[in-house]
Each structure stands twice: as structure tokens, then as C-alpha cells.
Design a protein around this motif. Sequence first.
Motif, short mmCIF file in Angstrom:
data_model
loop_
_atom_site.label_atom_id
_atom_site.label_comp_id
_atom_site.label_asym_id
_atom_site.label_seq_id
_atom_site.Cartn_x
_atom_site.Cartn_y
_atom_site.Cartn_z
N UNK A 14 -32.89 -43.05 4.25
CA UNK A 14 -32.39 -42.82 5.14
C UNK A 14 -31.36 -43.60 5.99
N UNK A 15 -30.93 -44.30 5.57
CA UNK A 15 -29.42 -45.32 6.25
C UNK A 15 -28.58 -44.48 5.73
N UNK A 16 -28.62 -44.48 4.20
CA UNK A 16 -27.83 -43.45 3.65
C UNK A 16 -27.10 -42.66 3.88
N UNK A 17 -28.20 -42.14 3.81
CA UNK A 17 -27.67 -40.56 4.39
C UNK A 17 -27.87 -40.20 6.47
N UNK A 18 -27.92 -41.01 6.95
CA UNK A 18 -27.64 -41.07 7.87
C UNK A 18 -28.56 -40.15 9.06
N UNK A 19 -30.12 -40.53 8.67
CA UNK A 19 -31.36 -39.64 8.80
C UNK A 19 -31.75 -40.92 10.04
N UNK A 20 -31.81 -40.60 11.27
CA UNK A 20 -32.06 -42.00 12.17
C UNK A 20 -33.99 -42.09 11.78
N UNK A 21 -34.08 -43.15 11.85
CA UNK A 21 -35.33 -43.47 11.43
C UNK A 21 -36.66 -44.23 12.42
N UNK A 22 -37.43 -43.80 13.50
CA UNK A 22 -37.92 -44.35 14.32
C UNK A 22 -39.66 -44.31 14.20
N UNK A 23 -40.26 -45.70 14.54
CA UNK A 23 -41.59 -46.26 15.21
C UNK A 23 -41.94 -45.48 16.14
N UNK A 24 -43.21 -44.74 16.06
CA UNK A 24 -43.37 -44.37 17.80
C UNK A 24 -45.72 -44.85 17.88
N UNK A 49 -34.45 -36.15 11.46
CA UNK A 49 -34.65 -37.43 12.46
C UNK A 49 -35.73 -37.74 12.66
N UNK A 50 -36.14 -38.91 11.89
CA UNK A 50 -37.98 -39.33 11.23
C UNK A 50 -38.36 -39.75 12.39
N UNK A 51 -39.53 -39.34 12.36
CA UNK A 51 -40.53 -40.69 13.26
C UNK A 51 -42.09 -40.85 13.02
N UNK A 52 -42.34 -42.51 13.15
CA UNK A 52 -43.17 -42.81 12.08
C UNK A 52 -44.60 -43.79 12.67
#
Length: 330
Positions: A112-122, A30-33
Motif C-alpha cells: 500500500x505504501x509503495x503504491x500510494x494506497x492510504x490504509x486507515x483503521x476504523x 483507499x483502504x479502510x480496515x
Amino acid sequence: MPIAITPPAVSEVKSLGDAKTQSASKRKIICFSDFDGTIFMQDTGHVLFDNHGCGSKRREALDEQIKTGERSFRDVSEEMWGSLNVPFEDGFEVMEKSLEIDPDFQNFHKYCIANNIPFNVISAGLKPILRRVLDTFLGEEESSHIEIVANEAQISEDGSQWKPIWRHDTELGHDKALSVQEARKEAELACDDGSIPLIVFIGDGVSDLPAAREADVLFARRGLRLEEYCVEHKISYIPFDTFADIRREIEKIKEEDDKKTGGKGVPARFNPRANMWRRVSSRNAVPRYVVMSPTKEEKMFLWPEAFTELKTPAIEISEAPLMPVQEVQA
């Protein structure tokens, strides 16, 4: 920036499993940026203030008031946003011309989309602005895959009033550290299927630390304040110049984790303090937010180049590592 209304629903943070995974890795990631200075090179608020508000000189003077502790971040921010007198669409025109996106971000997000990695902006910014920027630079369909946790806003039709709707009723408004603490209290370490995800945070400034310290893997943009702070205080991190560097490193981390753990149990790179992000990524999680008094360390949320406590000009910062001990990468 600061906040003070009804807490966000869990849907603000992207849940796992929305797309079919194409990754060989068994570990959920899970990615947060951060947004300003991380995904985009410029600060969206600064672009608006300098062109349609108080102007660069007044903004710099207000920034200094935050740094010296003369005024709170929330108080100063309200003056900055209140100085704007421009309809949203007109204000967006100057942002569209002024903002520069990381050249490799879009490819990274597609990965991220292709590998089902959620990307969220905080972010400390205003959610309507950030969403419009992403819609414009990425396209609405791709932008829809990114969840944004930021301040809401009230903007009059004629642009004569811009008012942030702060997430927390504190000096900081949107206090990332406060949210982290409260959500972590109810954290469920395991995901819905019993596995433990790997949490990644990407940022550029000291203001990102309260969230960054909750990650298993921290990426800091090279040459900026977050990297300087990590080096000074011996915090483990990975430097990056563009999001292409982040993609390569994540691939290496996935391979390492698959080899050492097979995607089971605790990740090979694990920070036990990352409970908040694990929990809010869970589809069944319902985080609660309670107003508290943030610690000095948490007030580093304020500004990328400043660490200030209101009316406290000198602050000592602990040099104890905030993340698991790993080799600091230069």
C-alpha cells in the motif's frame, strides 16, 4: 466501541498523495480496515479483560447482556474497561504475548505504501492501545503511515482507572454508521483532482457492516460472521484468508478498472453510497458529526456476533442488498 467528544479532524484519515506512486493504475484506491479479528486474530479488549479485569466468565455474561438487549453496548463496555486495574505498560505485555497478526498484513501494508494506497483503521477499540500494538508489531515508522479512527481513552498512571472517551453520545458510543451518515451528507463525490477513488473495506464481523456498506469493494474474512451475513443477505463481497489474498484481488481489480475506464470517471466497481469515505479522504474535506438516533440496521455496529437493539429482543433485518449487485463469491 462508543464515543462522545469533539469530532476528529480530517487528519485522522490518511490523505492521498503522501508518497510517490509506483503503481501503473490511474485510479486512486483507499483502504479502510477493522482491527480486532481482521488485522489481528484476537480482540485486544478481550485479552485485557480476561487477564487484568473482569475475567472471561464475567465478560461472556456481559456479552450476553448486549445480545439480549438487557443493557446497551456503551454501558457494558464501560463496565468492562472500568474493571481493569493494571498500568498500561503491564497490560500491554500480555497483549504482546497473546496477539497474533495476520501473517501477510505487513507485506500488504508495504505494498500500500509503495503504491500510494492510504490504509486507515476504523475501530471500536481504544486508539492508544491500537497505536501501541501497531508500533510494536510493525515498527513506529511503518505504523505512522496508518491513520486510526477509534475511541480515545483516559488511563491513570497506576492503572486503577481506564475510561473510554466515546466519540458519540449514544448507546453505541462510537457509532460508525452515525459518522458515515453525517459525513455522507456533505460528501463530495470527486477527489481533489476530479477523479473518483475506489473505496475498499476489510472486516470480519457483522459490526463492520455500517462501514462496509459504504465501500465499492468489501473483503470479508472467510468463515466468520461478516461472510455469513453477506451470504445470507446476498451482499457482494470477496472472501479472504490472509492479506495476501487481498493484495492479489486488488491487483485484479486495478487491471479491470484500467481496462474498462482508464482510471477516469466512475470506477468499474462502484457503490454510490460510498460518499463518506470518498469525502473524508479529501484533503479539503471537513466532516461534521451530529448526534442522531441510529436505525436498527446501524445498530449492527454493536458486536461481531450480535445484532441487538436495547430492550428489543427480536429484530427483523431487511434482506435487501446493501451494496451494488455483483456476483456473491463463495
